[in-house]
Motif scaffolding. Structure first.
Motif, PDB file in Angstrom:
ATOM      1  N   GLY A  21       0.777  -1.248   0.000  1.00  0.00           N
ATOM      2  CA  GLY A  21       0.000   0.000   0.000  1.00  0.00           C
ATOM      3  C   GLY A  21       0.796   1.278   0.000  1.00  0.00           C
ATOM      4  N   ILE A  22       2.070   1.217  -0.392  1.00  0.00           N
ATOM      5  CA  ILE A  22       2.879   2.437  -0.393  1.00  0.00           C
ATOM      6  C   ILE A  22       3.456   2.686  -1.779  1.00  0.00           C
ATOM      7  N   GLY A  23       2.993   3.765  -2.420  1.00  0.00           N
ATOM      8  CA  GLY A  23       3.547   4.190  -3.702  1.00  0.00           C
ATOM      9  C   GLY A  23       3.002   3.417  -4.887  1.00  0.00           C
ATOM     10  N   GLY A  24       3.311   3.945  -6.069  1.00  0.00           N
ATOM     11  CA  GLY A  24       2.857   3.318  -7.306  1.00  0.00           C
ATOM     12  C   GLY A  24       3.736   2.140  -7.675  1.00  0.00           C
ATOM     13  N   PRO A  37      -6.536  10.562 -13.874  1.00  0.00           N
ATOM     14  CA  PRO A  37      -7.551  10.041 -12.943  1.00  0.00           C
ATOM     15  C   PRO A  37      -8.933  10.583 -13.306  1.00  0.00           C
ATOM     16  N   THR A  38      -9.980   9.994 -12.745  1.00  0.00           N
ATOM     17  CA  THR A  38     -11.315  10.570 -12.882  1.00  0.00           C
ATOM     18  C   THR A  38     -11.337  11.891 -12.130  1.00  0.00           C
ATOM     19  N   SER A  39     -12.236  12.794 -12.527  1.00  0.00           N
ATOM     20  CA  SER A  39     -12.263  14.074 -11.816  1.00  0.00           C
ATOM     21  C   SER A  39     -13.022  13.918 -10.505  1.00  0.00           C
ATOM     22  N   SER A  79     -11.220  10.708  -6.280  1.00  0.00           N
ATOM     23  CA  SER A  79     -11.063  10.272  -7.662  1.00  0.00           C
ATOM     24  C   SER A  79     -10.506   8.866  -7.687  1.00  0.00           C
ATOM     25  N   THR A  80     -10.527   8.258  -8.831  1.00  0.00           N
ATOM     26  CA  THR A  80      -9.900   6.945  -8.973  1.00  0.00           C
ATOM     27  C   THR A  80      -8.939   6.971 -10.149  1.00  0.00           C
ATOM     28  N   ASP A  81      -7.989   6.056 -10.111  1.00  0.00           N
ATOM     29  CA  ASP A  81      -7.018   5.936 -11.197  1.00  0.00           C
ATOM     30  C   ASP A  81      -6.518   4.503 -11.187  1.00  0.00           C
ATOM     31  N   GLU A  82      -6.250   3.969 -12.339  1.00  0.00           N
ATOM     32  CA  GLU A  82      -5.796   2.574 -12.396  1.00  0.00           C
ATOM     33  C   GLU A  82      -4.506   2.382 -11.593  1.00  0.00           C
ATOM     34  N   ASN A 122      -0.348   8.869  -9.368  1.00  0.00           N
ATOM     35  CA  ASN A 122       1.009   8.583  -8.881  1.00  0.00           C
ATOM     36  C   ASN A 122       2.092   8.953  -9.878  1.00  0.00           C
ATOM     37  N   TYR A 123       1.697   9.206 -11.099  1.00  0.00           N
ATOM     38  CA  TYR A 123       2.692   9.468 -12.152  1.00  0.00           C
ATOM     39  C   TYR A 123       2.486  10.849 -12.770  1.00  0.00           C
TER      40      TYR A 123
END
Ligand SMILES: [Ca+2]
Ligand SMILES: [Ca+2]
Ligand SMILES: [Ca+2]
Ligand SMILES: [Ca+2]
Ligand SMILES: [Zn+2]
Length: 919
Positions: free
Chosen positions: A586-589, A600-602, A623-626, A669-670
């Motif tokens: 659970g830490i970082g991409g 990401p989604t807005s 928001s969410t992001d893959e 994360n990117y």
């Protein structure tokens, strides 16, 4: 959620503006602490150390530039350590005006003549809140000693062979966490307080300004959490004084057979002394000495374990006293020493050949083992848990010694969890190396006689209610913001150190072994392990070259990827596995073969509320992001004004009576940015921005509830200043009011004297001078509700919200409402002053007025004896004006909501109020 440091070249570019030409061209990338300060600079491969050093000496000036330190922070060289291969690490400390700043360390890593990286943490002079030395060392010592409150202390003991003299206080700055990402520096006296009855050893930090105990940092570190294991009693008398053995090479060393309690037959080295053999090994260039503490039964309580024929058999030692436990300690210590010597050429825990002394039979049925700064102690356990001397526990304790001399991770919060995890990791490695038949990934399986038959699991931390995901299930509050106010061993396990260690433990398990699955925050992963040998090199480099005392999980993640790159190369299998194993906990991409270019989604449902003249609360749905969210950007009238990793904040600094537009965007994360959220619009009130007031260290005392008029407000946050000015109540002139304040004190501070000063900004100018103070409560203990009475000043402005400020201050009250100070909390509210009640003689008599009908639907009839015009107001039950005007007898109430109202009639200065019901 977290930013990878491999993708922040833009920030690196910005940094270059202020760096000398040499260093500019050579920075590869930069990582950041959660507070935005630089945690690591990595240089381009092949950068000569002359880029920032001169003739082998680092020039502090160039370091200050690189690390963006303020000019009055001086970095002083502390020591050099050598690692494996030709890696070298230099340790530096920060000083402000000649006083060391604890936690402000930097490490510079070299390979041969190349500079690789710098890591560390900066606390700047702008963080200083208290730097006055007022109490003197001897008074500070009294406070420190009183805070431990032991029966006896090491320096008072005649047995101590002059090893411990009365501790001397050292003036240092320490950072104290106020709220997430915000710290303040305090000037303190630091004492090493070693108590023998009951046993404890801590650094105690006493505020040099007023004697308050600001912090304790445990020197004695235990294998088990006290609060987790119920049947553990630390209060029993324990006396241990380390009688350090000197290395004497003339002594004869013997190899002996030992029937250990937990590891079968093993060879140990012993020594012939006065006709019998003792558990002392001088064969390794250091002294490894295992002694008997005799449960404190003898007056000269420390003695040798003796054997006549140097065959230490089960028949002789597997007895009720559990004497064979000493053989496990001696063997385990020898093997742990050997592991570090053979693998990393490390000579004892300090790498300088310090003697390693261990005491067995410490205390009475003590269910713990501990590292005490320069020796170890082992309890005999009880019916449920056998003597705490198995190989994993011994190597765990010695692991604390190695941490103390390297990263020196502070034994509290996230750094303390990392400290505990390193000990478990070394325990697993040593056990895997010398006793592969055991279960290396669980701790204490040899000694736990009751379920779950071990104390911690690295492969599945959740088995003992410890987290396997950062801030996931079973994560214990580690920060002030999360609710762990003051780290305390027996109350909160120093803010969860033996539990939150599960996250790094599980990371190590995945790194070695591989694993596929989905963690508590929904990251799914499939990782191939890199095996023990590579993993242990990365761990050693992480601990000895990269981490500093205040490092947290984010630092551990960023630094360990770099440690793996140093050892195995960029994009190596090992470096990728390190990054992905952190992603798994659970830490970082995660490591991406092809860069993430998808936004990401807005954020949705942006809401703006609790508006005052200068502030608003914003909140939104995440928001969410893959590949995970790093954080959010707040847009105010189209401009970026703030960044946060939370999904709400209180934004300040607005202008009164002004309209604002807010929107929010998300970052992944990117560094991909989302489109904008919905728009939230507000208009600020007429209340001006108020002067600043804040406590810098509300950890000790806060205001938890305030009652005044219609306001009844509870609060739990540990912020120095809480703005509740959006809560308003109406108060009338010439009326006595009571304000009720419920304070809250941290454990152990309930009796400390705390005072209250209440100010009203009666002319709405935004300041709180002495003439605006309307009430005080003189200092008293913080265990119950307190009240003060007051009347509004005659010259208070009527009919607009005015700021009411409550300052809670340690050991005093204040004559100004615009101050910053150390301990307590500031809360703001609003009141609206209303004209005073009229005297009875001024009132219309009841028979002079008649109101009908009630309940009323459309028209309220008012009949006055003298049939003339009158002024009226229709008030809500809480006093808000719904309608007002001039009438001769009929009032239209058609558009008023159904409910109970008050009609206020004023005729020629005579006033009457009457209730009516609207249906
Ligand atoms: Ca024997
Ligand atoms: Ca084990
Ligand atoms: Ca993305
Ligand atoms: Ca509060
Ligand atoms: Zn420990």
């Amino acid at each position: 959620m977290k930013k990878t440091f491999t993708t922040i070249n833009i920030l690196a570019f910005l940094l270059l503006q202020s760096v000398s030409l040499n260093a500019q061209s050579s920075i590869h990338n930069i990582a950041y602490n959660k507070d935005g300060t630089i945690s690591m600079i990595v240089f381009e491969k092949g950068t000569s150390k002359n880029a920032i050093t001169k003739e082998g000496k680092s020039t502090a000036n160039s370091l200050n530039n690189l690390l963006k330190l303020s000019d009055n922070i001086e970095l002083r060289f502390n020591k050099t350590t050598s690692g494996v291969q030709d890696f070298i690490t230099e340790y530096y400390d920060s000083y402000i005006n000649g006083t060391i700043v604890e936690g402000g360390e930097y490490h510079i890593n070299y390979k041969g003549s190349d500079i690789i990286s710098i890591t560390g943490r900066n606390y700047s002079t702008s963080d200083i809140v208290a730097d006055k030395e007022l109490i003197g060392e001897s008074k500070a010592f009294d406070f420190a000693k009183k805070s431990i409150n032991a029966k006896s202390y090491a320096w008072e003991n005649s047995q101590n062979l002059n090893k411990f003299s009365k501790p001397k206080g050292k003036l240092v700055y320490i950072p104290i966490e106020n709220q997430e990402g915000k710290v303040s520096l305090f000037l303190v006296y630091k004492f090493d307080i070693f108590a023998t009855q009951p046993l404890s050893r801590d650094y105690v930090y006493v505020d040099a300004n007023n004697g308050l105990i600001l912090k304790k940092n445990a020197i004695i570190k235990h294998s088990e959490s006290f609060y987790k294991k119920k049947n553990n009693n630390q209060s029993k008398e324990i006396q241990i004084i380390n009688k350090a053995s000197k290395l004497d090479k003339s002594r004869e060393i013997e190899q002996a057979n030992a029937d250990t309690r937990y590891s079968g037959k093993r060879f140990i080295e012993t020594e012939l002394s006065n006709g019998s053999y003792i558990l002392r090994d001088n064969s390794r260039g250091v002294t490894i000495h295992t002694l008997n503490a005799n449960n404190m039964e003898s007056s000269d309580f420390v003695s040798e374990f003796n054997d006549n024929d140097n065959n230490w058999t089960a028949e002789e030692y597997h007895n009720d006293k559990r004497d064979d436990a000493a053989l496990d300690v001696h063997w385990g210590t020898i093997k742990t020493y050997d592991y570090f010597k053979n693998t990393f050429n490390r000579n004892s825990y300090d790498d300088k050949g310090a003697p390693i002394n261990s005491y067995v039979h410490v205390g009475n049925e003590l269910v713990n083992a501990f590292w005490a700064g320069d020796f170890m102690g082992y309890g005999d356990g009880n019916a449920d848990i056998d003597a705490l001397t198995s190989l994993d526990i011994v190597s765990h304790e010695l692991g604390h010694g190695i941490c103390q001399e390297t990263a020196n991770l502070e034994y509290e919060r996230e750094s303390g969890a990392l400290n505990e995890a390193f000990s478990d990791i070394w325990a697993a490695i040593v056990e895997h190396t010398y006793a592969p038949e055991k279960n290396a990934f669980v701790m204490g399986e040899d000694i736990f006689l009751i379920a779950p038959y071990f104390s911690r699991s690295m492969s599945d931390p959740k088995l003992t209610n410890d987290p396997d995901t950062y801030k996931g299930t079973f994560w214990k509050a580690a920060s002030v913001e999360d609710g762990c106010t003051i780290p305390w061993g027996s109350i909160n396990d120093y803010c969860g150190v033996h539990s939150n260690s599960g996250v790094l433990n599980h990371w190590f398990y995945i790194l070695v072994n591989g694993k596929s699955g989905t963690n508590d925050i929904g990251n799914s992963y499939n990782i191939t392990g890199i095996g023990w040998e590579s993993a242990e090199k990365i761990v050693y480099r992480l601990e000895t070259a990269y981490l500093t005392s205040k490092s947290d999980y984010k630092n551990a993640r960023d630094f360990s990827i770099q440690a793996a790159i140093d050892l195995f190369g960029e994009h190596s299998t090992e470096a990728i596995a390190v990054q992905n194993a952190f992603y798994a906990v659970g830490i970082g991409g995660k490591y991406l073969l092809f860069p993430d270019t998808t936004s990401p989604t807005s954020p949705t449902n942006l809401v703006a509320k609790d508006v005052t003249g200068d502030a608003v609360s914003l909140s939104w749905d995440s928001s969410t992001d893959e590949n995970g969210i790093w954080g959010y950007i707040i847009l105010q009238n189209g401009s970026e004004v703030y960044k946060t990793q939370e999904t709400s904040l209180r934004l300040t600094g607005l202008t009164p009576e002004t309209s604002y537009d807010f929107k929010v965007k998300a970052y992944d994360n990117y560094s991909n940015v989302s489109s904008e959220s919905n728009l939230a619009k507000i208009t600020t009130t007429s209340q001006p921005k108020a002067c600043l007031a804040s406590s810098f260290s509300p950890n000790f005392f806060t205001i938890s509830n305030v009652k005044i008029g219609d306001i009844d407000n509870s609060s739990t946050k540990l912020l120095g200043y809480e703005d509740f000015a959006y809560l308003n109540t109406n108060l009338e002139l010439d009326t006595e009011y009571t304000i009720e304040i419920t304070p809250k004190a941290a454990n152990g501070y309930e009796q400390s004297p705390v005072g209250y000063s209440i100010f009203l900004d009666k002319n709405n100018t935004g300041d709180f001078t002495f003439d605006k103070r309307i009430a005080v409560i003189s200092p008293r203990g913080s265990s119950s509700k307190l009240t003060a009475t007051f009347k509004l000043p005659e010259d208070t402005i009527l009919n607009q919200p005015l700021r009411l400020r409550i300052l809670q201050t340690y050991n005093g009250i204040t004559s100004s409402g615009c101050i910053g100070y150390n301990y307590g909390q500031v809360e703001d509210y609003s009141i609206t002053a209303k004209s005073k009640k009229l005297a009875v003689s001024d009132l219309l008599k009841e028979e002079e007025i008649k109101i009908y009908p009630s309940p009323v639907k459309e028209t309220l009839n008012v009949v006055l004896k003298d049939n003339k015009e009158f002024n009226y107001e229709v008030l809500s039950i809480t006093g808000g004006v719904i309608k007002s005007g001039i009438s001769k007898g009929q009032i239209d109430v058609n558009y008023i909501q159904p409910g109970t109202y008050i009609l206020k009639v004023n005729q020629n200065g005579k006033v009457i109020t009457q209730k009516f019901i609207k249906k």
